[in-house]
Enzyme design. Sequence first.
Site, PDB file in Angstrom:
ATOM      1  N   ARG A   1      -3.202  -9.184 -20.628  1.00 19.63           N
ATOM      2  CA  ARG A   1      -4.121  -8.847 -21.717  1.00 19.63           C
ATOM      3  C   ARG A   1      -3.501  -7.877 -22.716  1.00 19.63           C
ATOM      4  NH1 ARG A   1      -6.902  -4.519 -20.975  1.00 19.63           N
ATOM      5  NH2 ARG A   1      -8.846  -5.184 -21.952  1.00 19.63           N
TER       6      ARG A   1
ATOM      7  N   ASP B   1      -9.460   0.645 -24.520  1.00 19.17           N
ATOM      8  CA  ASP B   1      -9.725   0.531 -23.087  1.00 19.17           C
ATOM      9  C   ASP B   1      -9.815   1.882 -22.403  1.00 19.17           C
ATOM     10  OD1 ASP B   1      -9.838  -2.164 -22.669  1.00 19.17           O
ATOM     11  OD2 ASP B   1      -7.684  -2.387 -22.338  1.00 19.17           O
TER      12      ASP B   1
ATOM     13  N   GLU C   1       2.515  -7.550   8.800  1.00 17.36           N
ATOM     14  CA  GLU C   1       2.689  -6.092   8.845  1.00 17.36           C
ATOM     15  C   GLU C   1       3.571  -5.589   7.708  1.00 17.36           C
ATOM     16  OE1 GLU C   1       1.064  -3.820  10.795  1.00 17.36           O
ATOM     17  OE2 GLU C   1      -0.042  -5.677  11.153  1.00 17.36           O
TER      18      GLU C   1
ATOM     19  N   PRO D   1       0.819  -1.221   0.000  1.00 15.34           N
ATOM     20  CA  PRO D   1       0.000   0.000   0.000  1.00 15.34           C
ATOM     21  C   PRO D   1       0.851   1.268   0.000  1.00 15.34           C
ATOM     22  CG  PRO D   1      -0.605  -1.474   1.826  1.00 15.34           C
ATOM     23  CD  PRO D   1       0.622  -2.040   1.201  1.00 15.34           C
TER      24      PRO D   1
END
Length: 256
Positions: free
Chosen positions: A154, A169, A116, A89
């Site tokens: 893809r 896209d 963690e 993150p």
Amino acid sequence: MRIDVVTLFPDFVKQVTRWGITARAAEQGLLELVAWNPRLFTSDRHRTVDDRPYGGGPGMVIKAEPLQAAIRTARAADPRPVTVVYLSPQGRPLDQARVARYAAGARLVLLCGRYEGIDERVVEAEVDEEVSIGDYVLSGGELPAMVLVDAVARLLPGALGDARSAREDSFVTGLLDYPHYTRPESVEGRAVPKVLVGGDHRAIARWQRKQALGRSWLRRPELLDRARLDAEDRRLLEEFVEEYRNGCSDSGAAES
Ligand code: ADE
């Protein structure tokens, strides 16, 4: 392309090549996915991969040595240059431009954390890029790694039935995609926008561009700040905004 994934859950990550486009890319030999379990690179009797954090605090941290050994083995398994990506993150956001850059390369090693986090010295010594798939916290890097594998696969030449799909896209154009419809023409009283069944290809292209601009304005206005709009785009967007304000925008309404 070869993607190696360093993960405590190799069987989980390998699921990404079981269905759909990623499965086909793997079958066609466009994508090779190899998973490495750092637990197999431990030397103690209990195969310990985690330990308490220095400085205290909640949770456990994955130890440096087994991760480092797994990453180095993955690196050495193929001579082509590799980018080592740690999913966390704290990383830079994954976007289509980054996905396209990865797809243009020959190799990736993806490093999945758990608990963690991982010992920061692994990041310093082994990782080229730290990448996040969004501002929310998952229990590990496996799903983000699978997201990345899917997005990259893809784009590999030959992976999609029709290469136009990738070119058109969302985000490739810098905008959100326009809405799509297929038969029947009416579903529970909801008709397909008339222009799409009229056969006027210029009018259709104009409508699609207008919807892409309008949706981006409604849902992701920051995309419009970055997109390069020409005079026709501005006209289309003005039309969309006016119709929207008058409550007659000819598309699926955007949720807030
Ligand atoms: N690991 C846990 N949460 C994550 C996220 N949002 N992106 C990438 N890796 C993660």
